[in-house]
Scaffold this active site. Structure first.
Site, PDB file in Angstrom:
ATOM      1  N   SER A 196     -67.262  56.682  18.479  1.00  0.00           N
ATOM      2  CA  SER A 196     -67.640  56.452  20.014  1.00  0.00           C
ATOM      3  C   SER A 196     -67.717  58.164  20.042  1.00  0.00           C
ATOM      4  CB  SER A 196     -66.564  55.470  20.659  1.00  0.00           C
ATOM      5  OG  SER A 196     -67.035  55.808  21.968  1.00  0.00           O
ATOM      6  N   TYR A 216     -58.093  54.956  24.371  1.00  0.00           N
ATOM      7  CA  TYR A 216     -59.145  55.117  23.918  1.00  0.00           C
ATOM      8  C   TYR A 216     -59.692  55.936  23.221  1.00  0.00           C
ATOM      9  CZ  TYR A 216     -64.508  53.207  23.184  1.00  0.00           C
ATOM     10  OH  TYR A 216     -65.655  52.923  22.680  1.00  0.00           O
TER      11      TYR A 216
END
Length: 284
Positions: free
Chosen positions: A144, A157
């Site tokens: 990401s 995350y």
């Protein structure tokens, strides 16, 4: 891996979002599909869409919790027994939680780390030896933009996606070290685009349930995340196609959102100044 026709694609998180788009793009190239997900109904919908595209595509599915090594090994055994091996692995399954880091629970950490980091580690452990033995293969690890730049209320995350980038870079070095140059690596680092990542809790195990009521800032951040995801200009199918082309070109990093590189440069500049990125964004 320039000619993917007839090869075997293995996709975790294949029941929705980017995993489904990977399946469709692989099917369009004539690949056989091995899908894993905790969402069995979602995987069936993926296969329905694949069949509409090309009813001749061979496929198999398995209910899969990627945080469990024994299940991932069984998944690899399924690919081997059904199709003789695996040529393209997408370590794609991912989940997210929000909130200030001091409010994240043990269950938050165990769930997200289990899926996002262990899921990648176990995928590599189960499939890389197979690829080395067969003399060809390629791994796509879905990281990401959060593997490079850190937003608020995303500590768990962010930590896992930084880990995916680190694991991917190390994997490429390790493969080179053992002379496995026919096994390629790509690490995908998108920013926001329309997927169900903001609704990860729908698949959260009952034994890792979130027991804390969301605070006002939690709700505000969650709403902002949902809006950013849903309004993303780059679509999941575009990200998937970029990724398949990167595999075919043996490209390591993929940044579908080009502006992320500017933020990475800001982060590097902040490190050079020994300040935070926040300081550079908010000059006195």
């Amino acid at each position: 891996m320039q000619n993917l026709k007839g090869k075997v694609a293995v996709i975790t998180g294949g029941g929705s979002g980017l995993g489904r788009e990977f399946a469709l793009r692989c099917a369009a190239r004539g690949m056989k599909l091995v899908l894993g997900d905790v969402d069995e109904a979602g995987m069936q919908e993926t296969l329905n869409q694949v069949n509409e595209l090309d009813s001749s595509i061979e496929s198999v599915t398995m209910r899969l919790d990627v945080s469990k090594l024994e299940q991932v090994q069984t998944f690899a055994d399924l690919a081997k027994s059904r199709f003789g091996g695996a040529h393209l692995l997408f370590n794609n399954a991912g989940v997210s939680v929000g909130g200030p880091v001091w409010m994240n629970t043990q269950a938050d950490w165990e769930w997200v780390v289990g899926v996002n980091m262990y899921g990648v580690a176990w995928g590599l452990k189960a499939f890389i030896p197979m690829m080395i033995e067969q003399g060809e293969g390629h791994v796509v690890n879905v990281a990401s933009a959060a593997g490079w730049v850190n937003g608020p209320s995303m500590a768990v995350y962010n930590a896992t996606k930084h880990s995916v980038v680190a694991i991917s870079e190390t994997l490429a070095l390790d493969l080179h070290d053992v002379g496995a140059n026919n096994v390629g690596v790509t690490v995908l680092c998108p920013a926001f685009f329309p997927t169900g990542i903001h609704d990860s809790a729908r698949n959260r195990p009952a034994d890792m349930a979130d027991t804390l009521a969301p605070s006002a800032i939690d709700q505000e951040r969650a709403a902002a995340l949902k809006a950013a995801v849903e309004k993303g200009r780059v679509k999941a199918q575009d990200v998937a196609e970029m990724t398949l082309k990167a595999v075919e070109d043996d490209q390591f990093y993929v940044f579908p959102h080009r502006k992320i590189k500017q933020l990475i440069a800001m982060r590097a500049a902040a490190a050079d100044r020994e300040t935070t990125v926040f300081d550079s964004m908010n000059p006195q």
